[in-house]
Design an enzyme around this catalytic site. Structure first.
Site, PDB file in Angstrom:
ATOM      1  N   ASP A 106       5.467   0.508  12.054  1.00 23.84           N
ATOM      2  CA  ASP A 106       4.209  -0.104  11.595  1.00 23.84           C
ATOM      3  C   ASP A 106       4.063  -1.553  12.038  1.00 23.84           C
ATOM      4  OD1 ASP A 106       4.065   1.627   8.376  1.00 23.84           O
ATOM      5  OD2 ASP A 106       3.650   2.257  10.428  1.00 23.84           O
ATOM      6  N   LYS A 146       0.851  -1.208   0.000  1.00 24.19           N
ATOM      7  CA  LYS A 146       0.000   0.000   0.000  1.00 24.19           C
ATOM      8  C   LYS A 146       0.876   1.243   0.000  1.00 24.19           C
ATOM      9  CE  LYS A 146      -1.696   1.421   4.109  1.00 24.19           C
ATOM     10  NZ  LYS A 146      -1.344   2.772   4.528  1.00 24.19           N
ATOM     11  N   ASN A 147       1.915   1.253   0.820  1.00 26.05           N
ATOM     12  CA  ASN A 147       2.721   2.465   1.006  1.00 26.05           C
ATOM     13  C   ASN A 147       3.743   2.694  -0.098  1.00 26.05           C
ATOM     14  OD1 ASN A 147       1.196   2.898   3.235  1.00 26.05           O
ATOM     15  ND2 ASN A 147       2.774   2.370   4.721  1.00 26.05           N
ATOM     16  N   ARG A 150      -8.318  -0.833   5.556  1.00 24.65           N
ATOM     17  CA  ARG A 150      -7.541   0.144   4.787  1.00 24.65           C
ATOM     18  C   ARG A 150      -6.181  -0.427   4.383  1.00 24.65           C
ATOM     19  NH1 ARG A 150      -5.983   4.964   7.904  1.00 24.65           N
ATOM     20  NH2 ARG A 150      -4.777   5.255   5.996  1.00 24.65           N
ATOM     21  N   CYS A 168      -3.854  12.442  12.676  1.00 20.42           N
ATOM     22  CA  CYS A 168      -4.666  11.225  12.738  1.00 20.42           C
ATOM     23  C   CYS A 168      -4.477  10.649  14.136  1.00 20.42           C
ATOM     24  CB  CYS A 168      -4.230  10.229  11.667  1.00 20.42           C
ATOM     25  SG  CYS A 168      -2.637   9.519  12.030  1.00 20.42           S
ATOM     26  N   ARG A 172       1.220  14.541  12.822  1.00 24.17           N
ATOM     27  CA  ARG A 172       1.618  14.321  11.424  1.00 24.17           C
ATOM     28  C   ARG A 172       1.885  15.634  10.670  1.00 24.17           C
ATOM     29  NH1 ARG A 172      -0.279   9.025  10.256  1.00 24.17           N
ATOM     30  NH2 ARG A 172       1.278   8.966   8.589  1.00 24.17           N
TER      31      ARG A 172
HETATM   32  C1  EPZ Z   1       4.660   6.821   6.185  1.00 19.98           C
HETATM   33  O1  EPZ Z   1       3.946   7.883   6.804  1.00 19.98           O
HETATM   34  C2  EPZ Z   1       3.707   5.638   6.176  1.00 19.98           C
HETATM   35  N1  EPZ Z   1       2.518   5.974   5.404  1.00 19.98           N
HETATM   36  C3  EPZ Z   1       3.322   5.265   7.602  1.00 19.98           C
HETATM   37  O2  EPZ Z   1       2.528   4.091   7.524  1.00 19.98           O
HETATM   38  C4  EPZ Z   1       4.590   4.936   8.379  1.00 19.98           C
HETATM   39  O3  EPZ Z   1       4.256   4.655   9.724  1.00 19.98           O
HETATM   40  C5  EPZ Z   1       5.546   6.136   8.327  1.00 19.98           C
HETATM   41  O4  EPZ Z   1       5.822   6.464   6.942  1.00 19.98           O
HETATM   42  C6  EPZ Z   1       6.856   5.862   9.030  1.00 19.98           C
HETATM   43  O5  EPZ Z   1       7.478   4.751   8.467  1.00 19.98           O
HETATM   44  C7  EPZ Z   1       2.571   5.946   4.059  1.00 19.98           C
HETATM   45  O6  EPZ Z   1       3.596   5.665   3.460  1.00 19.98           O
HETATM   46  C8  EPZ Z   1       1.303   6.267   3.320  1.00 19.98           C
HETATM   47  P1  EPZ Z   1       6.900  10.182   8.174  1.00 19.98           P
HETATM   48  P2  EPZ Z   1       4.568   9.387   6.770  1.00 19.98           P
HETATM   49  O7  EPZ Z   1       6.781  11.437   7.399  1.00 19.98           O
HETATM   50  O8  EPZ Z   1       5.247   9.621   5.488  1.00 19.98           O
HETATM   51  C9  EPZ Z   1       7.477  13.422  11.539  1.00 19.98           C
HETATM   52  C10 EPZ Z   1       0.720   2.694   7.997  1.00 19.98           C
HETATM   53  O9  EPZ Z   1       0.363   2.150   9.050  1.00 19.98           O
HETATM   54  N2  EPZ Z   1       7.383  14.406  10.446  1.00 19.98           N
HETATM   55  O10 EPZ Z   1       8.111   9.325   7.997  1.00 19.98           O
HETATM   56  O11 EPZ Z   1       3.505  10.331   7.193  1.00 19.98           O
HETATM   57  C11 EPZ Z   1       6.118  12.822  11.855  1.00 19.98           C
HETATM   58  O12 EPZ Z   1       5.428  13.635  12.787  1.00 19.98           O
HETATM   59  C12 EPZ Z   1       1.173   4.141   8.014  1.00 19.98           C
HETATM   60  O13 EPZ Z   1       0.757   2.120   6.868  1.00 19.98           O
HETATM   61  C13 EPZ Z   1       7.650  15.748  10.718  1.00 19.98           C
HETATM   62  O14 EPZ Z   1       7.968  16.120  11.849  1.00 19.98           O
HETATM   63  O15 EPZ Z   1       5.645   9.259   7.950  1.00 19.98           O
HETATM   64  C14 EPZ Z   1       6.450  11.489  12.458  1.00 19.98           C
HETATM   65  O16 EPZ Z   1       6.701  11.666  13.839  1.00 19.98           O
HETATM   66  C15 EPZ Z   1       1.041   4.754   9.391  1.00 19.98           C
HETATM   67  N3  EPZ Z   1       7.551  16.656   9.714  1.00 19.98           N
HETATM   68  C16 EPZ Z   1       7.749  11.093  11.750  1.00 19.98           C
HETATM   69  O17 EPZ Z   1       8.241  12.283  11.117  1.00 19.98           O
HETATM   70  C17 EPZ Z   1       7.188  16.294   8.437  1.00 19.98           C
HETATM   71  O18 EPZ Z   1       7.126  17.178   7.559  1.00 19.98           O
HETATM   72  C18 EPZ Z   1       7.564  10.040  10.688  1.00 19.98           C
HETATM   73  O19 EPZ Z   1       6.702  10.552   9.716  1.00 19.98           O
HETATM   74  C19 EPZ Z   1       6.900  14.936   8.178  1.00 19.98           C
HETATM   75  C20 EPZ Z   1       7.011  14.003   9.196  1.00 19.98           C
END
Ligand code: EPZ
Length: 421
Positions: A307, A22-23, A399, A118, A123
């Protein structure tokens, strides 16, 4: 609303065929905005998130043909146009913000609703915006809508990510592929889903080096063409069934996987004394041994994936001894603990850590899925718990897990889906 009724089902046995990730599919669908031609994506997991992403693309004139039998999508962007992205669709999935990079690259302008937080955290998107600004875009935000504009086009530059954010890495790569000159992104995420996105973009004619490393170099090109691409296997779906096999004292063959993507998960299971046998593209899990608890710290890839944290918590809750899970990625990813406690789990939270003391047995209860992976952890707990469990809000689970009810039944889990008013 729909619920799962699950009865204790130990000694489960059989084969589980893993879907496309999915991701990986979500950013790759967004990246088709950059192509001038027709694109075919194979091994598509037809989940609700994928359907929403397809609707977002159709909303800007992209033609989508879904073949759910062969699990592929044909995409034609010849009639694409730019507009403010549909609010109702954007609010359904946070991944809608992955449209920003490609739209900015192709049209020089994006108007989109800010993605909300969420269940698992605020996020933020500050790192995404930092990258767009560095490439020359101007950003205004009001009434929850964000407008990103690059009047003079985007110009390649050097960008350092304060945190290796998966989404920010993906969005900045997609914004850079048509920019003038070279972009270097440092401290970027290295997840397999990003490697898959880069492979897809390079097939379309992009010039991206460094996939899977913390430094990615993108040389801007004039345009991207069509291609055909097969999505990588879903390492989190695979990991979830590995943990289920271990917890339910089962014997499962997880098929069509990339073992390399699951190193952190299989090594942690082996540390717990779970028997794991890896072959070319399958993994056998054997949960009959006496297991012992371990400590886990979630980290960016290739570290232990956040995850997989809720799923391991269910396994650890019924494993001898005590273990600590330190969740370093999301600030609110422990909501499954309250639900597991209803089933008799002994888990205490101290800051970003959960202390799990294994109990001899947990018992079935009425519990609620609070988010995607928390829901998966409740399925694992329900399969192991004495008696019957009722899991509500299962739309969260569906989902991220294609055909999960059928896959569970095929390995001997006593589960039925019921509709309630
Ligand atoms: C992706 O989310 C995945 N989703 C998430 O999977 C996964 O948990 C996550 O990466 C971490 O591996 C998809 O790919 C659709 P991040 P993403 O940006 O991109 C902080 C699932 O269960 N951050 O790496 O949103 C944020 O707050 C989902 O399939 C900032 O501070 O994750 C978080 O603490 C859940 N500023 C950390 O980074 C930003 O601009 C990780 O977020 C962006 C992120």
């Amino acid at each position: 609303m729909e619920k799962f009724l699950i009865k204790q089902s130990l000694n489960i046995k059989g084969n589980v065929y893993i879907e496309g990730a999915k991701n990986a599919c979500l950013p790759i669908l967004a990246a088709t905005i950059l192509s001038n031609g027709k694109t075919t994506i194979k091994r598509v997991p037809f989940l609700s998130d994928i359907d929403v992403m397809c609707s977002l693309l159709e909303d800007i004139g992209i033609n989508i043909k879904k073949d759910t039998i062969n699990k592929c999508i044909d995409i034609d962007t010849k009639n694409i146009f730019n507009k403010e992205i549909c609010y109702e669709l954007v609010k359904k999935i946070r991944a809608s913000f992955l449209l920003a990079g490609p739209l900015l690259a192709r049209f020089g302008k994006v108007v989109i609703q800010m993605p909300g937080g969420c269940a698992i955290g605020v996020r933020p998107i500050d790192l995404h915006l930092k990258g767009f600004k560095a490439l020359g875009a101007e950003i205004t935000q009001k009434h929850g809508v964000i407008e990103i504009q690059a009047k003079n086009g985007l110009v390649g530059t050097e960008i350092y990510l304060d945190f290796p954010s998966v989404g920010a890495t993906e969005n900045i790569i997609m914004a850079s592929v048509l920019a003038k000159g070279e972009t270097i992104i440092s401290n970027c995420a290295t997840e397999p889903e990003i490697v898959d996105l880069i492979e897809f973009l390079n097939k379309m004619g992009a010039k991206i080096d460094g996939a899977g490393t913390e430094t990615i170099k993108i040389k801007g090109v004039d345009s991207l063409n069509s291609c055909s691409h097969t999505i990588i296997p879903d390492r989190i779906e695979a990991g979830t069934f590995l943990v289920l096999g271990a917890a339910a004292k089962g014997e499962l063959n997880i098929l069509d996987v990339d073992c390399e993507h699951l190193k952190a998960v299989t090594s942690k299971l082996r540390e717990m004394n779970v028997y794991i046998e890896e072959k070319e593209n399958s993994i056998k899990v054997f949960g009959k041994n006496i297991l012992k608890n371990v400590d886990i710290k979630t980290m960016p890839y290739p570290g232990f994936p956040t995850d997989m944290q809720p799923q391991f918590m269910s396994l650890m809750a019924i494993t001898k001894g005590a273990g600590i899970i330190n969740e370093t990625i999301f600030e609110n990813r422990f909501m499954h603990i309250g639900e597991l406690s209803l089933m008799g789990a002994n888990i205490k939270v101290e800051g970003s850590s959960a202390i799990i003391t294994g109990v001899d047995k947990i018992t079935g209860a009425k519990v609620k899925a609070t988010d995607l992976r928390a829901g998966a952890s409740l399925i694992i707990a329900g399969v192991c718990a004495e008696g019957e469990s009722e899991i509500s809000d299962i739309y969260h689970i569906e989902r991220g897990y294609y055909n999960i009810e059928e896959k569970l039944k095929n390995i001997g889990v006593n589960v039925i889906k019921i509709k309630t008013t």
